[in-house]
Scaffold this motif. Structure first.
Motif, PDB file in Angstrom:
ATOM      1  N   LEU A 124       0.866  -1.180   0.000  1.00 16.61           N
ATOM      2  CA  LEU A 124       0.000   0.000   0.000  1.00 16.61           C
ATOM      3  C   LEU A 124       0.903   1.229   0.000  1.00 16.61           C
ATOM      4  CD1 LEU A 124      -2.790   1.334   0.252  1.00 16.61           C
ATOM      5  CD2 LEU A 124      -2.569   1.122   2.743  1.00 16.61           C
TER       6      LEU A 124
ATOM      7  N   VAL B 274      -0.978  -1.384  -4.423  1.00 21.89           N
ATOM      8  CA  VAL B 274      -2.237  -0.651  -4.288  1.00 21.89           C
ATOM      9  C   VAL B 274      -1.904   0.815  -4.026  1.00 21.89           C
ATOM     10  CG1 VAL B 274      -4.410  -0.442  -3.012  1.00 21.89           C
ATOM     11  CG2 VAL B 274      -3.349  -2.704  -3.316  1.00 21.89           C
ATOM     12  N   THR B 275      -2.426   1.714  -4.852  1.00 20.72           N
ATOM     13  CA  THR B 275      -2.093   3.133  -4.695  1.00 20.72           C
ATOM     14  C   THR B 275      -3.199   4.014  -5.254  1.00 20.72           C
ATOM     15  OG1 THR B 275      -0.415   4.832  -5.128  1.00 20.72           O
ATOM     16  CG2 THR B 275      -0.836   3.240  -6.884  1.00 20.72           C
TER      17      THR B 275
ATOM     18  N   GLY C 224      -7.709   2.188  -0.339  1.00 18.77           N
ATOM     19  CA  GLY C 224      -6.543   1.308  -0.387  1.00 18.77           C
ATOM     20  C   GLY C 224      -6.488   0.360   0.795  1.00 18.77           C
ATOM     21  N   ILE C 225      -6.828   0.867   1.967  1.00 16.27           N
ATOM     22  CA  ILE C 225      -6.851   0.017   3.168  1.00 16.27           C
ATOM     23  C   ILE C 225      -7.918  -1.065   3.022  1.00 16.27           C
ATOM     24  CG2 ILE C 225      -7.366   0.004   5.642  1.00 16.27           C
ATOM     25  CD1 ILE C 225      -6.041   2.817   5.736  1.00 16.27           C
TER      26      ILE C 225
ATOM     27  N   VAL D 151      -6.468  -3.743   0.751  1.00 14.76           N
ATOM     28  CA  VAL D 151      -5.447  -4.555   1.434  1.00 14.76           C
ATOM     29  C   VAL D 151      -6.099  -5.522   2.412  1.00 14.76           C
ATOM     30  CG1 VAL D 151      -3.510  -4.462   3.047  1.00 14.76           C
ATOM     31  CG2 VAL D 151      -3.597  -2.881   1.107  1.00 14.76           C
TER      32      VAL D 151
ATOM     33  N   VAL E  89       3.586  -1.150   4.040  1.00 18.56           N
ATOM     34  CA  VAL E  89       2.924   0.150   4.072  1.00 18.56           C
ATOM     35  C   VAL E  89       3.961   1.231   3.787  1.00 18.56           C
ATOM     36  CG1 VAL E  89       1.597   1.781   5.455  1.00 18.56           C
ATOM     37  CG2 VAL E  89       1.217  -0.688   5.724  1.00 18.56           C
TER      38      VAL E  89
ATOM     39  N   THR F 196       3.424   4.861   3.142  1.00 19.16           N
ATOM     40  CA  THR F 196       2.544   6.032   3.082  1.00 19.16           C
ATOM     41  C   THR F 196       2.996   7.058   4.109  1.00 19.16           C
ATOM     42  OG1 THR F 196       1.018   5.242   4.792  1.00 19.16           O
ATOM     43  CG2 THR F 196       0.564   4.554   2.516  1.00 19.16           C
TER      44      THR F 196
END
Length: 433
Positions: free
Chosen positions: A244, A273-274, A320-321, A324, A334, A336
């Motif tokens: 993520l 994932v973004t 995104g969360i 995931v 992670v 971010t």
């Protein structure tokens, strides 16, 4: 890598189950072939194990048991740098495992009424260490350390033989460092069968109570088929990473971590994932730059372009969360802003790696965590290997006369409601004059 655009979608559990990239499930014909193989091992014993080893590994075994002298020799000849790395990995894994050991708990419900919850080690464990595309001494550490910490008294390692009839020397050396003297040169489904059923002919293998450790589709199928007779940790699928990341992520780090997972196997899953299309462009540029120079670039290319790998675009970090957690991956990274806070919202992940300085490869070797983890979405309900995997829970019930009298009427009432009067009678008879 394929791009999946989830922007504007309602990310329901059903949607994610249907649309997230996954490796194909093992085919039913694999289980059928493995079932036949297991039946032959159960009836044919050592000879069957040797025959399957010759067929699948192209190795003719004189003996399946690895002599103690070969274990010692492997450690004596081990590269000092590798030995030092293993010692550090073992020490860190032991420190984490020591803190995982649960304590027994005695609960007093009233005077004379006690229930003690005991945490007992599973006595005999078979530890599978794969071979094939790579050598995995780290998996020896990940299997053995929590089993030893739990107190399991009998540990047997099985690992595929090489051309000389022995498992890889680094695997043997690691077993010797850890004090394991029972090592078997057998791999694949035949090893799982031998551990589950035992051997009592040319070689003597006592059946185990539990089998742990990762393996290929045939090993996974064998574990699934023998779990009515022995415990297993999990039925593992291909390895996977889901990252993520937002616009603050370092694209070189993200690309390197996707590549490192793809290096394992052509079926390995690497997912990003973004919510940042700019990051997507930068990561794709890094992949184009890094993959050609990778040692296993063909394997990596195949894994990254496969159906199980993808870049998933989402509307924002919250989405995104959701993705995931819906994926429930083996390894979660992670990358971010406020990474620790974001990691705290990841509820489905075998192991969660936070920020730039905790890549999955750290967890593979020296983080202190375990790298035998749930795959294929099973992190939604399953756990990675740990001391708990080698523990069984038993309760001891200790009531005196007055304590039983306190609840006797309740027991009799519930027994009557379930139409089991003998249950109630087993209590009332104790209070008759």
């Amino acid at each position: 890598m394929n791009i999946l655009d989830f922007r504007g979608e309602s990310l329901s559990k059903r949607f994610l189950k249907q649309r997230l990239p996954r490796a194909a499930e093992a085919h039913a014909d694999v289980e059928r072939r493995v079932a036949d193989l297991l039946a032959e091992v159960q009836t044919g014993g050592t000879r069957a194990v040797k025959d399957f080893t010759k067929r699948f590994d192209s190795v003719e075994l004189e003996s399946v048991r690895v002599p103690a002298s070969e274990l010692k020799r492997a450690e004596d000849e081990l590269d000092p740098e590798v030995r030092a790395a293993l010692i550090e990995s073992i020490a860190r894994a032991r420190k984490v495992a020591d803190d995982q050991r649960p304590a027994d708990v005695r609960t007093e419900l009233s005077s004379g009424a006690h229930v003690t919850t005991r945490h007992l080690p599973i006595e005999r464990v078979g530890l599978y260490v794969p071979g094939g595309l790579a050598v995995y001494p780290s998996t020896v550490v990940m299997n053995v350390v929590p089993a030893q910490t739990a107190g399991s008294s009998s540990l047997a390692i099985a690992s595929p033989p090489q051309g000389n009839g022995l498992p890889h020397p680094t695997v043997l050396a690691t077993a010797h460092i850890l004090g394991i003297d029972e090592v078997w040169a057998m791999g694949g489904a035949q090893a799982i069968g031998a551990l589950a059923f035992g051997l009592d002919d040319e070689e003597q293998v006592a059946p185990v109570d539990l089998i742990t450790g990762p393996g290929n589709a045939y090993v996974a199928a064998a574990k699934s088929l023998v779990r009515s007779q022995v415990g297993i940790d999990a039925v593992a699928g291909p390895t996977e990473i889901i990252i993520l990341a937002d616009e603050t992520a370092d694209p070189a780090f993200v690309a390197a971590d996707l590549i490192s997972q793809a290096e394992h196997d052509e079926l390995a899953a690497s997912v990003l994932v973004t919510d940042s299309t700019g990051l997507v462009d930068r990561v794709r540029s890094e992949l184009a730059a890094q993959v050609p120079s990778a040692h296993h670039r063909e394997r990596i290319d195949t894994a990254l372009s496969g159906r199980q790998s993808a870049i998933v675009l989402v509307d924002d970090l919250d989405a995104g969360i959701q993705v995931v957690n819906g994926y429930a991956g083996e390894h979660v990274e992670v990358h971010t802003a406020e990474a620790h806070a974001v990691a705290g919202r990841i509820t489905n992940g075998g192991a969660v790696f936070v920020g730039d300085w905790a890549p999955v490869s750290l967890g593979d070797y020296c983080a202190g965590s375990n790298h035998v983890l749930p795959t294929m979405g099973t992190a939604a309900h399953g756990s990675g290997l740990g001391v708990h995997s080698f523990i069984k829970v038993s309760q001891v019930i200790d009531y005196d006369r007055s304590a039983l009298a306190e609840v006797a009427e309740h027991v009799e009432a519930l027994a009557a409601s379930e139409q089991l009067p003998a249950h109630g009678r087993a209590v009332s008879i104790r209070f008759e004059e």
